[in-house]
Design a protein around this motif. Sequence first.
Motif, PDB file in Angstrom:
ATOM      1  N   PRO A   1       0.794  -1.231   0.000  1.00  0.00           N
ATOM      2  CA  PRO A   1       0.000   0.000   0.000  1.00  0.00           C
ATOM      3  C   PRO A   1       0.827   1.283   0.000  1.00  0.00           C
ATOM      4  N   TRP A   2       1.889   1.334   0.815  1.00  0.00           N
ATOM      5  CA  TRP A   2       2.726   2.542   0.835  1.00  0.00           C
ATOM      6  C   TRP A   2       3.370   2.778  -0.529  1.00  0.00           C
ATOM      7  N   GLU A   3       3.933   1.737  -1.098  1.00  0.00           N
ATOM      8  CA  GLU A   3       4.586   1.858  -2.402  1.00  0.00           C
ATOM      9  C   GLU A   3       3.571   2.229  -3.477  1.00  0.00           C
ATOM     10  N   ALA A   4       2.412   1.602  -3.460  1.00  0.00           N
ATOM     11  CA  ALA A   4       1.391   1.893  -4.468  1.00  0.00           C
ATOM     12  C   ALA A   4       0.922   3.335  -4.371  1.00  0.00           C
ATOM     13  N   ALA A   5       0.734   3.826  -3.150  1.00  0.00           N
ATOM     14  CA  ALA A   5       0.267   5.199  -2.974  1.00  0.00           C
ATOM     15  C   ALA A   5       1.325   6.199  -3.427  1.00  0.00           C
ATOM     16  N   CYS A   6       2.568   6.021  -2.988  1.00  0.00           N
ATOM     17  CA  CYS A   6       3.628   6.967  -3.371  1.00  0.00           C
ATOM     18  C   CYS A   6       3.896   6.921  -4.871  1.00  0.00           C
ATOM     19  N   LEU A   7       4.027   5.715  -5.414  1.00  0.00           N
ATOM     20  CA  LEU A   7       4.289   5.590  -6.840  1.00  0.00           C
ATOM     21  C   LEU A   7       3.108   6.116  -7.651  1.00  0.00           C
ATOM     22  N   GLY A   8       1.888   5.789  -7.212  1.00  0.00           N
ATOM     23  CA  GLY A   8       0.704   6.251  -7.935  1.00  0.00           C
ATOM     24  C   GLY A   8       0.561   7.750  -7.932  1.00  0.00           C
TER      25      GLY A   8
END
Length: 494
Positions: free
Chosen positions: A449-456
């Motif tokens: 979730p953290w990676e998806a949110a930051c990357l997104g």
Amino acid sequence: MTASAHRHELYTVEQVRALDRHAIDTLGIPAYELMQRAAAAALVCLRQHWPHARRIAVYCGPGNNGGDGFLLAMLAREAGLQAEVVALGESRGDDAARARREFEQAGGTVQRWHEALPLPEADVQVDALFGTGLQRALSPEVAVLAQRMHAAKTPLLALDVPSGVNADTGAVPGEAIRADVTITFIAAKRGLYTGFAPGYVGQLHWDSLGLPETLWQGFQPDAELMQSATLPPRPRQAHKGDNGHVLAIGGEHGTAGAIRLCGEAALRAGAGLVSIATRGEHLPALNAARPELMAHEVHGPQALEELQQRATVLAIGPGLGQGAWGHALWTTALDAGKPMVLDADGLNLLAREPRPFTNGTVLTPHPGEAARLLGCDTAAIAMDRFAAVRELARRYGAVAVLKGAGSLVADPTGRVAVCPWGNPGMASGGMGDLLTGIVAALLAQGCAPWEAACLGVGLHARAGDLAARQHGERGLIASDLLEPLRLLLNGRES
């Protein structure tokens, strides 16, 4: 490691003061030498941006920020420039007073500001009025000076922080200096990257003042600045099942566009399969416009449960509405216990019926939705966006994205990342629907979730910048981001 390795670290004002004190007390660098280094860095920055400038006007406050300004004016005169200084009053503190005295002993003159004083003619104006310590609105007298400086319509360089901008939160409680360029010293201040601050900072430069790497040892930054990133190339043997199945839920009567944008963004962000759960009236348009979206008519929970069983990730909220139909689907989706992204009415329903999450959830509110989720008003959100996004993540047990200029991402542990990209053209309908689909697709492809949110968030903002670079900001629409998004995901900037 060199000091430049810390340029993506963001600090609070209190932390910057501690770093400053550490440089003086532990590293043995006198405070006046730091002031001299700041002035020298500011002159280099000024000449890089305005190499043909011959006359500068420096506006100095009573504290150390004013001291930086006096020394900058002295160095400018030594370099052959004409430098005039306007001061708010007497200088306070030994170092600021010494800087003023040395400027005057070198032949410089200081005019005291009053409303009848004509401002010096200059090619560049320098704001050295207040530094990080000012966290209130400018006084009426100084606000008039700021207005006069803007009326001169000549470029403005701010030293450390544009006066009137809260360097801790990004709030601007009243009149403030609108700089073309800001050079900030020692450490990057978190508030300069978010909220109202980006509209006043202009181009932002960070200068470590040549301080050694040991300065930062033992200091944990409050937040981090996102860096450009994308997903790695897919293996040659990949198939659609490897890349997840997003189910986008929404599209109440009359809102087919929202759920289509969400679904299409999920496709363009690389999800292997994307299904749409929506009203039956939208199916013909969705099938005609984007046949790759598997659109399904869903009357209620039973039909949704069948679709959810095949999905990897849920995207809930675009065009969902808050009526009986939307509420029933929302409840069914949340009870499924799958990773999900909540936006729009998915968040408004959550504000009405709060619950914590434990299943890899990302919330993507704008300030109005964030205010409803926290039971406050949007003014409170704007006053401290960092505190707001941290509280959202803590209260709901989810990764939270607080959208806006300088979007913030927080996780329940208090970690925060700040997005440095994006532009005013993205203030148009449908942009949030795209972000929901992008983050859902990244979750479906295996991102945490953290990676998806930051990357997104980063990909969404950078795609907006690429689209604006092609045709300009005004008139930018959400679907303009889809092709740049695809380029970025494949490691191509143009």
